[in-house]
Design an enzyme around this catalytic site. Structure first.
Site, PDB file in Angstrom:
ATOM      1  N   GLU A 277       0.769  -1.226   0.182  1.00 35.57           N
ATOM      2  CA  GLU A 277      -0.450   0.000  -0.219  1.00 35.57           C
ATOM      3  C   GLU A 277       0.896   1.707   0.234  1.00 35.57           C
ATOM      4  O   GLU A 277       1.025   2.347   0.993  1.00 35.57           O
ATOM      5  CB  GLU A 277      -0.479  -0.043   1.155  1.00 35.57           C
ATOM      6  CG  GLU A 277      -1.883  -1.481   1.393  1.00 35.57           C
ATOM      7  CD  GLU A 277      -2.758  -1.169   2.823  1.00 35.57           C
ATOM      8  OE1 GLU A 277      -1.799  -0.436   3.193  1.00 35.57           O
ATOM      9  OE2 GLU A 277      -3.477  -2.304   3.133  1.00 35.57           O
ATOM     10  N   ARG A 280       3.736   7.693  -0.083  1.00 35.62           N
ATOM     11  CA  ARG A 280       4.538   8.601  -0.755  1.00 35.62           C
ATOM     12  C   ARG A 280       5.262   8.049  -1.414  1.00 35.62           C
ATOM     13  O   ARG A 280       5.872   9.276  -1.917  1.00 35.62           O
ATOM     14  CB  ARG A 280       5.559   8.495   0.630  1.00 35.62           C
ATOM     15  CG  ARG A 280       6.547   9.556   0.939  1.00 35.62           C
ATOM     16  CD  ARG A 280       7.062   9.822   1.570  1.00 35.62           C
ATOM     17  NE  ARG A 280       6.084   9.723   3.289  1.00 35.62           N
ATOM     18  CZ  ARG A 280       5.792  10.802   3.987  1.00 35.62           C
ATOM     19  NH1 ARG A 280       5.749  11.729   4.045  1.00 35.62           N
ATOM     20  NH2 ARG A 280       5.059  10.230   5.118  1.00 35.62           N
ATOM     21  N   ARG A 316       3.588  20.170   5.889  1.00 35.25           N
ATOM     22  CA  ARG A 316       4.588  18.745   6.316  1.00 35.25           C
ATOM     23  C   ARG A 316       5.406  19.894   7.681  1.00 35.25           C
ATOM     24  O   ARG A 316       6.163  19.057   8.496  1.00 35.25           O
ATOM     25  CB  ARG A 316       5.488  18.296   5.279  1.00 35.25           C
ATOM     26  CG  ARG A 316       4.379  17.131   4.852  1.00 35.25           C
ATOM     27  CD  ARG A 316       4.737  16.018   3.672  1.00 35.25           C
ATOM     28  NE  ARG A 316       5.905  15.306   4.693  1.00 35.25           N
ATOM     29  CZ  ARG A 316       6.620  15.158   4.721  1.00 35.25           C
ATOM     30  NH1 ARG A 316       7.656  16.076   4.426  1.00 35.25           N
ATOM     31  NH2 ARG A 316       6.437  14.104   5.401  1.00 35.25           N
ATOM     32  N   CYS A 346      -0.657  33.708  10.427  1.00 35.79           N
ATOM     33  CA  CYS A 346      -0.144  34.126  11.662  1.00 35.79           C
ATOM     34  C   CYS A 346       0.110  33.050  12.532  1.00 35.79           C
ATOM     35  O   CYS A 346      -0.834  32.686  13.416  1.00 35.79           O
ATOM     36  CB  CYS A 346      -1.707  34.969  11.921  1.00 35.79           C
ATOM     37  SG  CYS A 346      -1.907  35.702  10.899  1.00 35.79           S
TER      38      CYS A 346
HETATM   39  C1  LIG Z   1      -1.102   5.781   5.758  1.00 36.58           C
HETATM   40  C2  LIG Z   1      -0.512   4.170   4.954  1.00 36.58           C
HETATM   41  C3  LIG Z   1      -0.302   3.805   3.871  1.00 36.58           C
HETATM   42  C4  LIG Z   1       0.369   4.796   2.766  1.00 36.58           C
HETATM   43  O1  LIG Z   1       1.936   5.205   3.832  1.00 36.58           O
HETATM   44  P1  LIG Z   1       3.499   5.451   3.173  1.00 36.58           P
HETATM   45  O2  LIG Z   1       3.393   6.014   3.849  1.00 36.58           O
HETATM   46  O3  LIG Z   1       3.271   6.747   2.413  1.00 36.58           O
HETATM   47  O4  LIG Z   1       2.979   4.517   1.999  1.00 36.58           O
HETATM   48  C5  LIG Z   1      -0.784   2.850   3.095  1.00 36.58           C
HETATM   49  N1  LIG Z   1      -1.171   1.975   4.131  1.00 36.58           N
HETATM   50  C6  LIG Z   1      -2.171   2.793   5.283  1.00 36.58           C
HETATM   51  C7  LIG Z   1      -3.056   1.530   6.312  1.00 36.58           C
HETATM   52  C8  LIG Z   1      -1.733   3.922   5.412  1.00 36.58           C
HETATM   53  O5  LIG Z   1      -2.683   4.474   6.746  1.00 36.58           O
END
Ligand SMILES: *Cc1c(COP(=O)(O)O)cnc(C)c1O
Length: 416
Positions: A277, A280, A316, A346
């Site tokens: 999953e 980033r 960020r 601000c």
């Molecule tokens: C945020 C998240 C991701 C993605 O995370 P990255 O650091 O962007 O790769 C994948 N799976 C779950 C469950 C998340 O909460």
């Protein structure tokens, strides 16, 4: 030497996204402006795909990193699945063309309405994070006369070694079910009439810069798969989540192929589908935030550069103290000095760089805040009643506005 992701480069002192100068886009579309390289998006995805081509797998793009429809569609057309965390992301995933059988639904707080919507859509599986959620999902599935396919999210107690706000795999945070309660959780799941036990899942954090936690995680998950199998619970999907880091400053994160080298021998001969999953990793280095310098000022010993982007556009730095390289759209020679690059909001947290060495840019000059493709626009808000930025997708010489800049009217939409 300054490192540029391939699709961003400097030619004749001008910064380009593929074949389009950043300064030109800023002039035509205004600032602050998110600019994405489609070639870089695809390069990142294909790198991942190739690394795992020898095992059955699906790369489920974590939409929350950047949920722009054109960005998402780039991945769906390349064959990706999607990892969603809300009904809104399911809606976007459908519009972006992700096939439901490649969509997984994560998150600790899915509502009954969200479960119903996802079941009706026919998604691949729910990543269930608690026993109460499992019971609720069983009830919703029963009311629809269906079975809900699930993976249970394990808290594997693996230290990801990243920022505490984005580390999710250790014992003391809210995600997943403790390793020692997992077998019991699966026994319960098996006994529920409207739950189909499909897989196991974990996600240990974000911006992970070593391959080791991923291997440790896979070992934990495979051990659980084997223990469950001895009880007659045969899982078919192992989902290791996302979290692969990128280079913002000097980090050297593992490449997908480095992770694959340790994974593939462990998966050979097993009848398991591997899911990832990543968010980033797929989008982070494919986007910049272009901003224009408004003013400069001295204050005490500090020199400030005030730009027209702010923490509402890219949160960020304010949230995580994150480092983002900053490059002028048009560079010129000169003495470099330490400056703070700050926005107009601000709040003292409204900054993009502190004590950064750069040639002092003048008013009107455009700066590119790099590696802003992930958790950039997606986390933006209208704080200080600032309309959200426009987004551009570049493909070679071609570019498209893939989200229009918000107007003042948009700010009060739905208000009375
Ligand atoms: C945020 C998240 C991701 C993605 O995370 P990255 O650091 O962007 O790769 C994948 N799976 C779950 C469950 C998340 O909460």
């Amino acid at each position: 030497m300054v490192y540029y992701p391939i699709m961003f480069h400097v030619r004749n002192r001008s910064l380009y996204v593929e074949r389009v100068p950043v300064g030109k886009l800023a002039g035509l579309c205004g600032t602050p402006l998110y600019i994405y390289s489609q070639a870089q998006l695809l390069r990142n995805f294909n790198e991942f795909e190739r690394a795992f081509k020898d095992v059955p797998h699906v790369i489920c793009y974590a939409l929350k990193a950047n949920s722009n429809l054109s960005v998402a569609r780039t991945f769906s057309q390349a064959g990706a699945g999607a990892d969603i965390v809300s009904a809104g992301e399911l809606y976007r995933a459908a519009l972006a063309g992700f096939p439901p059988e490649k969509i997984v639904f994560s998150g600790v707080g899915k509502t009954a309405d969200e479960m119903r919507y996802a079941l009706d859509s026919g998604i691949l599986m729910f990543n269930v994070e608690s026993m109460e959620e499992l019971a609720a999902l069983n009830r919703v599935a029963r009311s629809l006369g269906r079975k809900a396919p699930v993976a249970i999210r394990v808290n594997p107690d693996v230290e990801a070694g990243s920022h505490r706000h984005i580390s999710t795999g250790t014992a003391e945070n809210k995600f997943g079910i403790q390793k020692r309660s997992i077998l019991e959780a699966y026994r319960t799941a098996r006994s529920l009439g409207h739950i189909e036990v499909l897989g196991i899942q974990a996600h240990i954090g974000s911006q992970i810069t070593s391959a080791r936690p991923f291997l440790a995680l896979l070992l934990v998950l495979l051990r659980l798969v084997d223990e469950l199998s001895r009880e007659g619970i045969r899982l078919r999907v192992v989902d290791v989540g996302g979290g692969i880091g990128i280079t913002y400053h000097r980090e050297s994160p593992p490449s997908p192929s480095e992770i694959a080298r340790s994974f593939i021998p462990l998966l050979r001969g097993r009848n398991l589908k591997l899911l990832f999953e990543p968010g980033r990793f797929l989008v982070g280095n494919a986007g910049i935030l272009a901003t224009r310098v408004l003013y400069r000022k001295h204050s005490g010993r500090k020199r400030f550069v005030i730009v027209d982007a702010a923490m509402n556009d890219l949160a960020r730095p304010a949230l995580y103290d994150a480092y983002h390289r900053i490059t002028p759209a048009r560079s010129r020679p000169g003495r470099r000095e330490a400056v703070d690059v700050v926005g107009p909001v601000c709040e003292s947290g409204d900054y993009f760089a502190r004590g950064r060495k750069m040639v002092l840019p003048g008013p009107g000059e455009v700066l590119a805040i790099e590696n802003a493709g992930a958790y950039g626009f997606a986390m933006s808000s209208q704080y200080n009643s600032r309309p959200r930025a426009a987004e551009i997708l570049v493909n070679g010489r071609r570019w498209d506005v893939v989200r229009e800049r918000e107007t003042l009217k948009d700010l009060v939409h739905g208000e009375k």
